[in-house]
Design a protein around this motif. Structure first.
Motif, PDB file in Angstrom:
ATOM      1  N   SER A 135      -6.496  -3.959  83.542  1.00 36.62           N
ATOM      2  CA  SER A 135      -5.604  -4.334  82.447  1.00 36.62           C
ATOM      3  C   SER A 135      -6.336  -4.998  81.284  1.00 36.62           C
ATOM      4  O   SER A 135      -5.695  -5.565  80.405  1.00 36.62           O
ATOM      5  CB  SER A 135      -4.506  -5.264  82.965  1.00 36.62           C
ATOM      6  OG  SER A 135      -5.071  -6.459  83.461  1.00 36.62           O
ATOM      7  N   THR A 136      -7.667  -4.932  81.275  1.00 40.43           N
ATOM      8  CA  THR A 136      -8.446  -5.551  80.208  1.00 40.43           C
ATOM      9  C   THR A 136      -9.235  -4.497  79.444  1.00 40.43           C
ATOM     10  O   THR A 136      -9.999  -3.743  80.041  1.00 40.43           O
ATOM     11  CB  THR A 136      -9.428  -6.595  80.776  1.00 40.43           C
ATOM     12  OG1 THR A 136      -8.689  -7.569  81.514  1.00 40.43           O
ATOM     13  CG2 THR A 136     -10.193  -7.284  79.661  1.00 40.43           C
ATOM     14  N   LEU A 137      -9.032  -4.444  78.154  1.00 39.78           N
ATOM     15  CA  LEU A 137      -9.819  -3.575  77.284  1.00 39.78           C
ATOM     16  C   LEU A 137     -10.995  -4.401  76.775  1.00 39.78           C
ATOM     17  O   LEU A 137     -10.799  -5.505  76.267  1.00 39.78           O
ATOM     18  CB  LEU A 137      -8.962  -3.096  76.112  1.00 39.78           C
ATOM     19  CG  LEU A 137      -9.591  -2.075  75.182  1.00 39.78           C
ATOM     20  CD1 LEU A 137      -8.526  -1.117  74.690  1.00 39.78           C
ATOM     21  CD2 LEU A 137     -10.270  -2.726  74.018  1.00 39.78           C
ATOM     22  N   VAL A 149     -12.493   1.224  78.376  1.00 41.57           N
ATOM     23  CA  VAL A 149     -11.038   1.345  78.364  1.00 41.57           C
ATOM     24  C   VAL A 149     -10.571   1.740  79.759  1.00 41.57           C
ATOM     25  O   VAL A 149     -10.989   2.780  80.274  1.00 41.57           O
ATOM     26  CB  VAL A 149     -10.577   2.396  77.327  1.00 41.57           C
ATOM     27  CG1 VAL A 149      -9.069   2.481  77.287  1.00 41.57           C
ATOM     28  CG2 VAL A 149     -11.129   2.058  75.945  1.00 41.57           C
ATOM     29  N   ARG A 154      -5.840   0.814  73.234  1.00 41.68           N
ATOM     30  CA  ARG A 154      -4.823   0.267  74.143  1.00 41.68           C
ATOM     31  C   ARG A 154      -3.744   1.312  74.414  1.00 41.68           C
ATOM     32  O   ARG A 154      -3.290   1.472  75.543  1.00 41.68           O
ATOM     33  CB  ARG A 154      -4.208  -0.996  73.543  1.00 41.68           C
ATOM     34  CG  ARG A 154      -3.161  -1.599  74.451  1.00 41.68           C
ATOM     35  CD  ARG A 154      -2.678  -2.928  74.010  1.00 41.68           C
ATOM     36  NE  ARG A 154      -2.188  -2.907  72.644  1.00 41.68           N
ATOM     37  CZ  ARG A 154      -1.843  -3.989  71.977  1.00 41.68           C
ATOM     38  NH1 ARG A 154      -1.965  -5.178  72.528  1.00 41.68           N
ATOM     39  NH2 ARG A 154      -1.387  -3.890  70.752  1.00 41.68           N
ATOM     40  N   ALA A 207      -5.035   3.898  76.884  1.00 44.25           N
ATOM     41  CA  ALA A 207      -4.980   3.387  78.258  1.00 44.25           C
ATOM     42  C   ALA A 207      -3.547   3.430  78.779  1.00 44.25           C
ATOM     43  O   ALA A 207      -3.313   3.789  79.941  1.00 44.25           O
ATOM     44  CB  ALA A 207      -5.527   1.966  78.325  1.00 44.25           C
ATOM     45  N   HIS A 246      -2.285   2.636  82.398  1.00 44.92           N
ATOM     46  CA  HIS A 246      -2.875   1.294  82.483  1.00 44.92           C
ATOM     47  C   HIS A 246      -2.339   0.434  81.337  1.00 44.92           C
ATOM     48  O   HIS A 246      -2.716   0.632  80.189  1.00 44.92           O
ATOM     49  CB  HIS A 246      -4.400   1.356  82.406  1.00 44.92           C
ATOM     50  CG  HIS A 246      -5.028   1.957  83.609  1.00 44.92           C
ATOM     51  ND1 HIS A 246      -5.441   1.207  84.683  1.00 44.92           N
ATOM     52  CD2 HIS A 246      -5.303   3.241  83.926  1.00 44.92           C
ATOM     53  CE1 HIS A 246      -5.949   1.997  85.603  1.00 44.92           C
ATOM     54  NE2 HIS A 246      -5.877   3.234  85.163  1.00 44.92           N
ATOM     55  N   ILE A 303      -2.383  -2.580  79.102  1.00 43.61           N
ATOM     56  CA  ILE A 303      -3.408  -3.531  78.684  1.00 43.61           C
ATOM     57  C   ILE A 303      -2.745  -4.860  78.339  1.00 43.61           C
ATOM     58  O   ILE A 303      -1.877  -4.923  77.466  1.00 43.61           O
ATOM     59  CB  ILE A 303      -4.203  -2.996  77.467  1.00 43.61           C
ATOM     60  CG1 ILE A 303      -4.887  -1.682  77.809  1.00 43.61           C
ATOM     61  CG2 ILE A 303      -5.210  -4.032  76.983  1.00 43.61           C
ATOM     62  CD1 ILE A 303      -5.893  -1.756  78.933  1.00 43.61           C
ATOM     63  N   THR A 304      -3.145  -5.919  79.044  1.00 40.28           N
ATOM     64  CA  THR A 304      -2.600  -7.245  78.791  1.00 40.28           C
ATOM     65  C   THR A 304      -3.614  -8.160  78.106  1.00 40.28           C
ATOM     66  O   THR A 304      -3.259  -9.237  77.654  1.00 40.28           O
ATOM     67  CB  THR A 304      -2.164  -7.912  80.107  1.00 40.28           C
ATOM     68  OG1 THR A 304      -3.294  -7.986  80.983  1.00 40.28           O
ATOM     69  CG2 THR A 304      -1.047  -7.115  80.767  1.00 40.28           C
ATOM     70  N   ARG A 305      -4.860  -7.715  78.039  1.00 46.36           N
ATOM     71  CA  ARG A 305      -5.922  -8.552  77.466  1.00 46.36           C
ATOM     72  C   ARG A 305      -6.936  -7.671  76.752  1.00 46.36           C
ATOM     73  O   ARG A 305      -7.360  -6.646  77.271  1.00 46.36           O
ATOM     74  CB  ARG A 305      -6.594  -9.309  78.611  1.00 46.36           C
ATOM     75  CG  ARG A 305      -7.726 -10.206  78.239  1.00 46.36           C
ATOM     76  CD  ARG A 305      -8.259 -10.864  79.502  1.00 46.36           C
ATOM     77  NE  ARG A 305      -9.390 -11.706  79.215  1.00 46.36           N
ATOM     78  CZ  ARG A 305     -10.264 -12.088  80.118  1.00 46.36           C
ATOM     79  NH1 ARG A 305     -10.135 -11.693  81.372  1.00 46.36           N
ATOM     80  NH2 ARG A 305     -11.271 -12.853  79.791  1.00 46.36           N
ATOM     81  N   ILE A 306      -7.317  -8.075  75.544  1.00 44.55           N
ATOM     82  CA  ILE A 306      -8.374  -7.400  74.796  1.00 44.55           C
ATOM     83  C   ILE A 306      -9.477  -8.421  74.557  1.00 44.55           C
ATOM     84  O   ILE A 306      -9.227  -9.495  74.002  1.00 44.55           O
ATOM     85  CB  ILE A 306      -7.861  -6.844  73.452  1.00 44.55           C
ATOM     86  CG1 ILE A 306      -6.743  -5.831  73.668  1.00 44.55           C
ATOM     87  CG2 ILE A 306      -9.013  -6.207  72.676  1.00 44.55           C
ATOM     88  CD1 ILE A 306      -6.109  -5.325  72.381  1.00 44.55           C
TER      89      ILE A 306
END
Length: 133
Positions: free
Chosen positions: A18-20, A37, A63, A66, A71, A73-76
């Motif tokens: 969940s992290t890009l 990604v 994002r 993904a 997937h 994405i909750t965090r970049i």
């Protein structure tokens, strides 16, 4: 004993699904952005003009890619070397909900035995390793 203010350690666990993650090799006129990604087999690489809005659009596009493969994405997290432009960009990204890590150039490990190739593409790989480390 652990120091609570140790800036060399992250207090947030890296959730790989969940992290890009993106790194930027910055020059005066252009930026080379490399990403990790979740859900994509490739590691995208994109050359941009030195434009923070284009960078943010690219991160949101990745994002969405993904999300299209399942997937969320909750965090970049974005990392780049400290330099002429580094700190204002970190403040700008953080104001828009993107984690920004400014990496000192001496903390990026490179082989010193003999001459080495020096390209922006290779530098982004070194920056990815430094950010993930």
């Amino acid at each position: 004993m652990q120091n609570a203010n140790d800036l060399g350690r992250s207090s947030t666990v890296l959730e790989q699904n969940s992290t890009l993650i993106a790194v930027i090799e910055m020059s005066l006129s252009s930026w080379l952005v490399a990403g990790i990604v979740p859900g994509l087999d490739r590691h995208p690489l994109k050359k941009l003009g030195a434009d923070e809005d284009a960078l943010l659009r690219l991160l949101h596009h990745w994002r969405e890619e993904a999300a299209n493969v399942g997937h969320a994405i909750t965090r970049i997290a974005v990392g780049f070397e400290a330099g002429r432009d580094g700190f204002w960009l970190a403040r700008w990204l953080r104001a828009r909900g993107v984690e920004a890590f400014v990496i000192h150039s001496t903390s990026v490990a490179v082989p010193r035995e003999h001459r080495r190739a020096k390209t922006d593409r290779l530098d982004t790989e070194h920056l990815k390793r430094a950010l993930l480390g």
